[in-house]
Design an enzyme around this catalytic site. Structure first.
Site, PDB file in Angstrom:
ATOM      1  N   LYS A  78      73.586 -35.145  29.156  1.00 61.59           N
ATOM      2  CA  LYS A  78      74.577 -34.105  29.471  1.00 61.59           C
ATOM      3  C   LYS A  78      75.478 -34.593  30.610  1.00 61.59           C
ATOM      4  O   LYS A  78      74.991 -35.216  31.565  1.00 61.59           O
ATOM      5  CB  LYS A  78      73.813 -32.831  29.861  1.00 61.59           C
ATOM      6  CG  LYS A  78      74.676 -31.584  30.030  1.00 61.59           C
ATOM      7  CD  LYS A  78      73.808 -30.350  30.319  1.00 61.59           C
ATOM      8  CE  LYS A  78      74.633 -29.093  30.477  1.00 61.59           C
ATOM      9  NZ  LYS A  78      73.815 -27.883  30.702  1.00 61.59           N
ATOM     10  N   SER A 158      74.855 -23.823  27.803  1.00 60.69           N
ATOM     11  CA  SER A 158      75.929 -24.745  28.090  1.00 60.69           C
ATOM     12  C   SER A 158      75.675 -26.166  27.582  1.00 60.69           C
ATOM     13  O   SER A 158      76.598 -26.973  27.550  1.00 60.69           O
ATOM     14  CB  SER A 158      76.150 -24.815  29.602  1.00 60.69           C
ATOM     15  OG  SER A 158      74.975 -25.321  30.239  1.00 60.69           O
ATOM     16  N   SER A 182      70.421 -22.370  29.090  1.00 57.21           N
ATOM     17  CA  SER A 182      71.291 -23.397  28.510  1.00 57.21           C
ATOM     18  C   SER A 182      70.615 -24.530  27.765  1.00 57.21           C
ATOM     19  O   SER A 182      71.304 -25.371  27.186  1.00 57.21           O
ATOM     20  CB  SER A 182      72.173 -24.008  29.596  1.00 57.21           C
ATOM     21  OG  SER A 182      73.253 -23.172  29.847  1.00 57.21           O
TER      22      SER A 182
HETATM   23  N1  GLN Z   1      74.735 -18.726  29.701  1.00 58.99           N
HETATM   24  C1  GLN Z   1      74.276 -18.686  31.060  1.00 58.99           C
HETATM   25  C2  GLN Z   1      75.451 -18.737  32.010  1.00 58.99           C
HETATM   26  O1  GLN Z   1      76.552 -18.854  31.563  1.00 58.99           O
HETATM   27  C3  GLN Z   1      73.297 -19.775  31.311  1.00 58.99           C
HETATM   28  C4  GLN Z   1      73.927 -21.065  31.626  1.00 58.99           C
HETATM   29  C5  GLN Z   1      72.941 -22.123  31.954  1.00 58.99           C
HETATM   30  O2  GLN Z   1      71.743 -21.976  31.754  1.00 58.99           O
HETATM   31  N2  GLN Z   1      73.446 -23.182  32.535  1.00 58.99           N
HETATM   32  O3  GLN Z   1      75.266 -18.661  33.190  1.00 58.99           O
END
Ligand code: GLN
Length: 496
Positions: A78, A158, A182
């Site tokens: 990532k 994400s 995410s």
């Molecule tokens: N969807 C969540 C957010 O937007 C989780 C994101 C994540 O785990 N990085 O904060």
């Protein structure tokens, strides 16, 4: 002949160590598959030369008998992991041109074990999002589509690029990060296994921070065994991260006995949320039956503060992000907007205005608001207190059960563009994943079935602190019972 891009990590390990093929061969096969799949936009940067160098080193390790399980395995990283001399921007414009002088601890661990880096994957900017539509580099397409559809679907977020890469057979496995879901939610949307370990299990050193009290590294893989192998390589104590925990890393693969007789599985009644689609409810019941047939005992539990988890998360995470992202000012690294007679203050403002995307700006504004004098006690402090209550709910529940079973997400993948204009609808994706994040507990998503439209659906298992071995073992039981072998047809050809 073995198709070199359609293997699990464990099969690739066995093939490499048995001399069936070399790392150079599988790495090359993946690099060419990546080039053919550029339409997915899963990778931001492909590190072909580096990959071939690493593969040659891995082949030498295999030859001289010093190979580990990850040796020679081509994986994707990532973008938010700092990789020395390589694009590391957390998919943000504000970090333009940033190539770190150092390597994150998690990626260092993987390279020390001989893993091969194919490149950096797309993601939501600074890991804020649930659909990978918040990237400066454009959205990622899910390799999966609903039956008969021609429109594209989101891969979740994400870690959407990592999920798409593994699902589309252009990377054997990938790293993700999970702040509120995410890793688990993209795993669910792309038919993969996604493991978020206990907070403190992996070092956060060299991971570009979003919300420091929640961020954790973890793997996205094609099987539970693969998750066990990759987790073992990524995890470990690191004195460079004061929140990393000095607990020995077990042999996770050895824990996959498949025996869960007598195990107590908790079913939290508060996760039966209003408006939950019937097919998710059905899958959950199916999961309960699978574990029961394997000899587990099902226990009803209550996590009474669940309904406060999303609002709590969306105060704590933006508060921490507003503080973490204050460092991007156009001075130290990345983008700088210049102009004649621009004052220092104006340079800051213009750089930040141009460098951050809309969702990141929204979170900085919310975070700054909840931390400001007069609102701090009403919002931030209260959220911290509720966070403690949520952690307390889990503590009480684990007096009665060993693991907890829930759905991973309230829906299957949705179409690109469907939710971008409605941030609250987007935040609802995290309803089942954020409570464990707030409590710092491990969770894993396992592909368990298909929606009526033919899209993957995941089940989530939550464990106790540092209970990854047990969690993986229970996950392996669910995996065998579910027998989820479907693949996105276009990318897997005759295997689908
Ligand atoms: N969807 C969540 C957010 O937007 C989780 C994101 C994540 O785990 N990085 O904060």
């Amino acid at each position: 002949m073995t198709d070199l891009t359609k293997m699990t990590l464990s099969a690739a390990r066995d093939g490499l160590q048995g001399g069936d093929f070399t790392s150079a061969e599988i790495t090359e096969a993946h690099l060419s598959a990546i080039a053919d799949a550029s339409d997915l936009n899963a990778f931001i940067e492909v590190t072909s030369d580096q990959a071939m160098d690493m593969a040659a080193k891995a082949d030498a390790m295999i030859k001289d008998g010093s190979a580990k399980a990850m040796t020679g395995i081509p994986i994707a990283i990532k973008d938010l992991y700092c990789t020395k001399g390589v694009h590391s921007q957390s998919a943000s414009h504000i970090l333009d041109g940033f190539k770190p002088e150092y390597e994150s601890t998690v990626t260092s661990n993987l390279w020390a074990d001989g893993a091969v880096m194919l490149g950096k994957t797309n993601q939501d900017e600074f890991a804020m999002g649930s659909s990978n539509e918040n990237s400066y580099y454009g959205p990622v397409k899910n390799p999966w589509r609903a039956d008969g559809e021609t429109k594209d679907y989101v891969p979740g977020g994400s870690s959407g690029g990592s999920a798409a890469a593994v699902a589309a057979n252009i990377s054997i496995a990938a790293t993700g990060t999970d702040t509120g879901g995410s890793i688990r939610q993209p795993a669910s949307f792309a038919g993969l296994v996604g493991l978020k370990p206990t907070y403190g299990r992996c070092s956060r050193w060299g991971m570009i921070a979003f919300a420091s009290s929640l961020d954790q590294a973890g793997p996205l893989t094609r099987s539970v065994r693969d998750a066990a192998i990759m987790m073992e390589s990524m995890a470990g104590y690191d004195p460079k991260d004061s929140t990393s925990t000095n607990v020995p890393v077990p042999n996770y693969e050895a824990a996959l006995s498949g025996d869960i007789r007598g195990l107590k599985v908790g079913i939290p009644k508060e996760y039966r949320v209003d408006g939950m689609p019937g097919e998710i409810e059905k899958l959950w019941s199916q999961g309960i039956d699978w574990l029961k047939s394997a000899g587990a005992q099902i226990v009803d539990i209550s996590l009474p503060h669940t309904k406060y988890a999303l609002p709590t998360y969306y105060i704590v995470a933006p508060a921490e992000c507003s503080s973490n992202l204050a460092r991007y000012d156009g001075v130290k690294y990345g983008l700088r907007v210049t102009g004649d007679n621009l004052s220092l203050d104006d340079m800051y403002k213009k750089t930040r205005a141009a460098g951050f995307g809309d969702e990141v700006k929204r979170r900085i504004l919310i975070g700054t608001y909840v931390l400001s004098a007069g609102y701090y006690d009403a919002y931030y402090l209260k959220a911290q207190r509720v966070r403690t209550l949520i952690a307390g709910d889990f503590k009480a529940a684990y007096e009665k059960c060993d693991v907890i079973l829930t759905p991973t997400a309230p829906s299957a993948a949705f179409a690109l563009g469907d939710k971008v204009s409605d941030p609250l609808a987007m935040y609802l994706n995290d309803v089942f994943t954020v409570p464990a994040s707030l409590a710092g507990l491990p969770g894993i998503s396992i592909p368990a079935g298909l929606s009526a439209e033919g899209l993957p659906l995941g089940l989530q298992l939550l464990g106790q602190a540092f209970g990854e071995s047990e969690l993986l073992n229970v996950a392996s039981v669910l995996e065998s019972a579910a027998g989820f072998t479907q693949k996105p047809a276009k990318w897997w050809g005759e295997n689908s």
